[in-house]
Design a protein around this motif. Structure first.
Motif, PDB file in Angstrom:
ATOM      1  N   UNK A  10      -4.540   8.350  -1.309  1.00  9.62           N
ATOM      2  CA  UNK A  10      -4.316   9.774  -1.537  1.00  9.62           C
ATOM      3  C   UNK A  10      -5.206  10.590  -0.612  1.00  9.62           C
ATOM      4  N   UNK A  11      -4.758  11.807  -0.337  1.00  9.76           N
ATOM      5  CA  UNK A  11      -5.583  12.733   0.434  1.00  9.76           C
ATOM      6  C   UNK A  11      -6.812  13.139  -0.370  1.00  9.76           C
ATOM      7  N   UNK A  12      -6.614  13.365  -1.674  1.00  7.27           N
ATOM      8  CA  UNK A  12      -7.707  13.832  -2.510  1.00  7.27           C
ATOM      9  C   UNK A  12      -7.907  15.328  -2.362  1.00  7.27           C
ATOM     10  N   UNK A  13      -9.078  15.822  -2.740  1.00 11.03           N
ATOM     11  CA  UNK A  13      -9.424  17.255  -2.663  1.00 11.03           C
ATOM     12  C   UNK A  13      -8.474  18.107  -3.496  1.00 11.03           C
ATOM     13  N   UNK A  14      -7.828  17.506  -4.496  1.00  9.28           N
ATOM     14  CA  UNK A  14      -6.930  18.246  -5.376  1.00  9.28           C
ATOM     15  C   UNK A  14      -5.480  18.253  -4.949  1.00  9.28           C
ATOM     16  N   UNK A  15      -5.157  17.672  -3.799  1.00  7.12           N
ATOM     17  CA  UNK A  15      -3.769  17.702  -3.321  1.00  7.12           C
ATOM     18  C   UNK A  15      -2.820  16.982  -4.275  1.00  7.12           C
ATOM     19  N   UNK A  16      -3.258  15.866  -4.861  1.00  9.24           N
ATOM     20  CA  UNK A  16      -2.372  15.073  -5.722  1.00  9.24           C
ATOM     21  C   UNK A  16      -2.726  15.180  -7.194  1.00  9.24           C
TER      22      UNK A  16
ATOM     23  N   UNK B 109       0.860  -1.175   0.000  1.00  5.47           N
ATOM     24  CA  UNK B 109       0.000   0.000   0.000  1.00  5.47           C
ATOM     25  C   UNK B 109       0.899   1.228   0.000  1.00  5.47           C
ATOM     26  N   UNK B 110       0.800   2.049  -1.037  1.00  2.00           N
ATOM     27  CA  UNK B 110       1.579   3.283  -1.110  1.00  2.00           C
ATOM     28  C   UNK B 110       0.715   4.454  -0.654  1.00  2.00           C
ATOM     29  N   UNK B 111       1.347   5.428  -0.028  1.00  2.00           N
ATOM     30  CA  UNK B 111       0.639   6.644   0.382  1.00  2.00           C
ATOM     31  C   UNK B 111       1.318   7.842  -0.267  1.00  2.00           C
ATOM     32  N   UNK B 112       0.540   8.892  -0.513  1.00  2.00           N
ATOM     33  CA  UNK B 112       1.056  10.016  -1.292  1.00  2.00           C
ATOM     34  C   UNK B 112       1.992  10.912  -0.505  1.00  2.00           C
ATOM     35  N   UNK B 113       1.686  11.138   0.780  1.00  2.00           N
ATOM     36  CA  UNK B 113       2.571  11.968   1.608  1.00  2.00           C
ATOM     37  C   UNK B 113       2.289  11.708   3.084  1.00  2.00           C
ATOM     38  N   UNK B 114       3.053  12.382   3.928  1.00  2.00           N
ATOM     39  CA  UNK B 114       3.171  12.044   5.344  1.00  2.00           C
ATOM     40  C   UNK B 114       1.858  11.817   6.094  1.00  2.00           C
ATOM     41  N   UNK B 115       0.875  12.737   6.076  1.00  2.00           N
ATOM     42  CA  UNK B 115      -0.327  12.490   6.880  1.00  2.00           C
ATOM     43  C   UNK B 115      -1.110  11.268   6.436  1.00  2.00           C
ATOM     44  N   UNK B 116      -1.054  10.945   5.145  1.00  2.00           N
ATOM     45  CA  UNK B 116      -1.725   9.740   4.667  1.00  2.00           C
ATOM     46  C   UNK B 116      -0.991   8.487   5.141  1.00  2.00           C
ATOM     47  N   UNK B 117       0.329   8.578   5.230  1.00  2.00           N
ATOM     48  CA  UNK B 117       1.110   7.442   5.726  1.00  2.00           C
ATOM     49  C   UNK B 117       0.758   7.142   7.177  1.00  2.00           C
TER      50      UNK B 117
ATOM     51  N   UNK C  62      -7.410   4.797  -3.186  1.00  2.00           N
ATOM     52  CA  UNK C  62      -8.207   5.048  -1.989  1.00  2.00           C
ATOM     53  C   UNK C  62      -8.213   6.557  -1.746  1.00  2.00           C
ATOM     54  N   UNK C  63      -9.389   7.169  -1.829  1.00  2.00           N
ATOM     55  CA  UNK C  63      -9.537   8.615  -1.637  1.00  2.00           C
ATOM     56  C   UNK C  63      -9.934   8.878  -0.188  1.00  2.00           C
ATOM     57  N   UNK C  64      -8.995   9.416   0.590  1.00  2.00           N
ATOM     58  CA  UNK C  64      -9.234   9.610   2.018  1.00  2.00           C
ATOM     59  C   UNK C  64     -10.225  10.724   2.319  1.00  2.00           C
TER      60      UNK C  64
END
Length: 304
Positions: free
Chosen positions: A98-104, A43-51, A120-122
């Motif tokens: 991903x965080x979603x909401x346009x972050x990525x 499972x990959x995450x886009x950046x720190x808070x998602x990790x 997975x859209x958080x």
């Protein structure tokens, strides 16, 4: 006496030969059952808070590995450029949180080239705050602890659906982490809802969701985008606003230089505090909890 001894020797020799021949026979190798062979789900995450959210939801799930494609010091993904190592990590994953909401949004083209990658859209279902003018929706939803709870629930539900074999453990982990977050949320509201002051000035647009949750009023933002120094006119306007509003606290972020905030503080007598949007830090599962607890203590001091 000689005959029995010879007979005994012959029996022993036959036994040894039998064992030797058995050992030399060609053994048919055992073929592992593919259905029971160990499999690794990455499972990959886009950046720190998602990790941090993902490692709590996937804690101790057999055969599941959580990796972050960006460095934990990256911060928000504003204008981030993917590196070859990031792409390699993503290409080896089966699920991407991903965080979603346009972050990525900058990753859309890359993700479209990986048709088997499950997203997975958080931020699914979370009401978004509109940006000013032509700015898109504000993507910093995790900075609100209530939104972080919803993101964790979203991640848990979607991972359980994508990996049903371990759905029970994802659900249990989600419940356990949400309970921790909810307990801290209650404490934060108890300590901040009665704050004497409500007007704040922040460093960049990371705190609207946090401010909305705790009924704080963001009077001004020093830098709309991190690293973009305000002009002399913008600095002058902020200084005037602080003097008129009698604001005594400025909130900078540990991820970025606070040069502009310090300049304003010198001109107005306001004090610079550190408020952390939880975009960098320890990779330990309790990191977000510790960051929010520290923010609570900072605000208690600054607003009272």
């Amino acid at each position: 006496m000689r005959k029995p001894a010879n007979f005994l020797i012959a029996v022993i020799l036959l036994a040894v030969i039998s064992v030797f021949l058995s050992a030399c026979q060609v053994q048919t190798p055992t073929v592992p059952d593919k259905s029971t062979a160990s499999k690794t789900l990455t499972i990959a995450t886009s950046f720190y808070p998602m990790y941090i959210a993902a490692v709590n939801v996937a804690k101790d799930v057999p055969g599941v590995k959580v990796v972050n494609i960006t460095q934990p010091t990256t911060g928000c993904l504003h204008d981030y450029q993917l590196k070859p190592d990031d792409l390699k990590t993503l290409s080896e994953a089966q699920i991407f949180i991903v965080n979603g909401a346009g972050m990525e949004a900058f990753m859309d083209k890359v993700v479209s080239q990986l048709p088997d990658l499950k997203i997975v859209d958080a931020s699914k279902g979370i009401p978004l705050i509109k940006g000013d003018g032509e700015e898109g929706d504000n993507p910093h939803v995790w900075v609100s602890i209530s939104n972080a709870i919803q993101q964790v629930k979203n991640i848990g539900l979607q991972l359980a659906a994508l990996d049903p074999e371990h759905a029970a453990q994802y659900n249990a982990n989600t419940t356990a982490y949400v309970d921790q977050l909810d307990a801290l949320r209650v404490t934060m509201h108890q300590n901040l809802d009665g704050a004497k002051k409500r007007d704040i000035i922040t460093f960049h647009e990371a705190f609207p969701y946090f401010a909305r949750e705790f009924n704080l009023n963001i009077v001004d933002v020093i830098e709309r985008e991190p690293g973009s120094e305000p002009s002399a006119a913008e600095l002058a306007d902020t200084i005037e606003t602080i003097k008129e509003s009698n604001i005594k606290a400025l909130f900078a972020e540990p991820q970025y230089p606070a040069k502009a905030a310090e300049t304003i503080a010198r001109e107005t007598g306001a004090k610079v505090y550190t408020l952390d949007p939880a975009v960098t830090g320890s990779m330990e599962p309790d990191a977000y909890l510790k960051t929010m607890e520290a923010n609570m203590k900072t605000l208690e001091e600054a607003l009272n």
